[in-house]
Design a protein around this motif. Structure first.
Motif, short mmCIF file in Angstrom:
data_model
loop_
_atom_site.label_atom_id
_atom_site.label_comp_id
_atom_site.label_asym_id
_atom_site.label_seq_id
_atom_site.Cartn_x
_atom_site.Cartn_y
_atom_site.Cartn_z
N HIS A 293 -66.16 87.00 -35.52
CA HIS A 293 -65.21 86.53 -34.40
C HIS A 293 -64.09 85.59 -35.10
CE1 HIS A 293 -67.81 88.18 -31.30
NE2 HIS A 293 -68.77 87.41 -31.97
N LYS A 294 -63.02 85.45 -34.37
CA LYS A 294 -62.03 84.50 -35.06
C LYS A 294 -61.89 83.21 -33.95
CE LYS A 294 -59.01 87.91 -36.83
NZ LYS A 294 -58.31 88.94 -36.15
N ASN A 295 -62.33 83.38 -32.92
CA ASN A 295 -62.28 82.33 -32.01
C ASN A 295 -63.27 81.15 -32.07
OD1 ASN A 295 -60.43 82.50 -29.75
ND2 ASN A 295 -61.73 84.10 -28.41
N ARG A 296 -62.87 80.12 -31.52
CA ARG A 296 -63.65 78.72 -31.74
C ARG A 296 -64.05 78.17 -30.73
NH1 ARG A 296 -62.18 76.70 -36.94
NH2 ARG A 296 -60.69 78.12 -37.88
N ASP A 297 -65.27 77.34 -30.71
CA ASP A 297 -66.00 76.94 -29.66
C ASP A 297 -65.42 75.56 -29.26
OD1 ASP A 297 -67.03 75.12 -31.36
OD2 ASP A 297 -69.01 75.86 -31.32
N ASN B 180 -65.68 74.76 -34.11
CA ASN B 180 -66.23 75.91 -35.12
C ASN B 180 -65.86 77.27 -34.48
OD1 ASN B 180 -67.64 73.59 -36.57
ND2 ASN B 180 -68.94 73.56 -34.84
N VAL B 181 -65.81 78.14 -35.66
CA VAL B 181 -65.55 79.57 -35.35
C VAL B 181 -67.03 79.97 -34.89
CG1 VAL B 181 -65.21 81.76 -36.68
CG2 VAL B 181 -63.92 79.87 -37.21
N PHE B 182 -66.96 80.95 -34.07
CA PHE B 182 -68.16 81.56 -33.31
C PHE B 182 -69.07 82.26 -34.31
CE2 PHE B 182 -65.86 82.01 -29.09
CZ PHE B 182 -66.47 80.91 -28.49
N HIS C 238 -56.68 93.73 -29.15
CA HIS C 238 -55.85 93.50 -30.13
C HIS C 238 -56.15 93.62 -31.47
CE1 HIS C 238 -58.32 90.09 -31.34
NE2 HIS C 238 -58.64 90.05 -30.02
N GLU C 239 -57.25 94.45 -31.79
CA GLU C 239 -57.75 94.69 -32.99
C GLU C 239 -57.48 96.19 -33.44
OE1 GLU C 239 -59.32 92.78 -35.60
OE2 GLU C 239 -59.82 91.09 -34.37
N GLU D 85 -49.02 79.53 -37.58
CA GLU D 85 -48.44 80.61 -38.47
C GLU D 85 -49.59 81.49 -39.32
OE1 GLU D 85 -45.48 81.52 -38.12
OE2 GLU D 85 -45.87 83.00 -39.75
N GLU D 86 -50.59 80.71 -39.92
CA GLU D 86 -51.86 81.18 -40.54
C GLU D 86 -52.55 82.23 -39.42
OE1 GLU D 86 -54.63 78.28 -42.04
OE2 GLU D 86 -55.68 79.70 -42.62
N GLU D 87 -52.58 81.80 -38.28
CA GLU D 87 -53.48 82.57 -37.32
C GLU D 87 -52.68 83.85 -36.78
OE1 GLU D 87 -56.00 79.66 -34.44
OE2 GLU D 87 -53.90 79.71 -34.27
#
Ligand code: OGA
Ligand code: MN
Length: 285
Positions: A65-69, A73-75, A108-109, A173-175
């Motif tokens: 995953h890319k999302n964060r809690d 922290n990244v999941f 979105h992937e 920008e990085e994301e």
């Protein structure tokens, strides 16, 4: 094992199966029920993260995953979906607030997910439901004129667009570079059943070769159509529920029918990778 259908439109309960044990004997029937009902649930499960990981692995490879809690922290691969803030208190605006809008996980992937699995650890005394819409039935119910109009259209799915329009947290920008938009056909073909459905949801930013406003209006019309009551199954959570659904033909959303600021809602989540759906069909054709 018994399969008790909830639908139409979709969903079935599995009884007589303990997903924390070796279910290899039951898997052919589980897979068959999954193909037919698109969403399955098992009540009263006692699943550690390891059990969840192992059961989900029977369906395919596990996604990262890319999302964060809420704490930034990244999941991890098996992670929490909660309404808790960084201090562990119920919050009206959870970290993954976008779950409250219609979507298919990882649309979105380039290769979107196969299924998502949630296991309920803590549920509010009432409400906190999840809704699922059947995009195969929704597509089938479109009039012939609309089917002809959308045939061959391509739609851009963008994680950055979702972040801007829904969470109000535009990606850095990085994301943005890590998650470029992808193009999918608006009419999606299920890789196992060959059935057509709609490739819609909150990541859809535009329809290619169509003026922006016209494309967005069309996406809204299709989403309004697909989320009518006759296409929806609502899961009412109980502690110990294990629910998993097919992201290739459903969209889903959490609904705010409980006081998010007052009650805890804690689920464990894992996502299974899909396979490329482009075989034999060039994305540009
Ligand atoms: C998810 C999701 C909805 C919910 O975990 O992908 O959209 O009801 N969850 O928590
Ligand atoms: Mn989701």
């Amino acid at each position: 094992m018994e399969v008790i259908a909830c639908g139409p439109p979709l969903g079935a309960e599995l009884r007589g199966i303990d997903a924390s044990t070796d279910v290899s004997q039951q898997m052919p029937d589980v897979l068959d029920a999954f193909t037919r009902h698109h969403l399955l649930f098992i009540r009263g499960q006692q699943m550690t993260d390891q059990h969840i990981y192992e059961f989900a692995s029977r369906f395919g490879h596990i996604e990262s995953h890319k999302n964060r809690d809420a704490t930034g922290n990244v999941f991890s691969v098996v992670h929490g979906i909660t309404n808790l803030d960084a201090e562990g208190k119920p919050s009206r605006k959870p970290a993954v607030y976008e779950n409250y809008f219609w979507h298919s996980d990882k649309a979105h992937e380039a290769v979107p997910s196969l299924l998502t699995m949630l296991c309920a650890v803590e549920v509010p005394p009432e409400g906190g439901d999840t809704e699922f819409a059947d995009l195969t039935r929704a597509y089938a119910a479109l009039d012939a004129g609309t089917k002809a109009k959308i045939d061959g259209l391509r739609v851009e799915h963008s994680w950055g667009y979702m972040r801007e329009t829904i969470t109000g947290r535009p990606p850095t920008e990085e994301e943005r570079l890590k998650s470029p938009p992808v193009i999918h056909p608006l009419i999606r073909v299920h890789p196992d059943t060959g059935e057509k459905s709609l490739y819609i949801g909150m990541y859809c930013s535009r329809i290619l070769d169509m003026p922006l406003d016209e494309g967005q209006a069309l996406l809204k019309t299709l989403t309004d159509h697909a989320t009518q009551p006759q296409f929806i199954h609502t899961h009412k959570w109980r502690q110990g529920d294990l629910v998993f659904w097919d992201n290739r033909c459903l969209i889903h959303r959490a609904i705010q029918n409980f006081d998010l600021g007052a009650h805890r809602r804690v689920l464990r989540r894992v996502v299974v990778k899909g396979k490329p759906e482009w075989i034999g069909r060039s994305p540009s054709s």
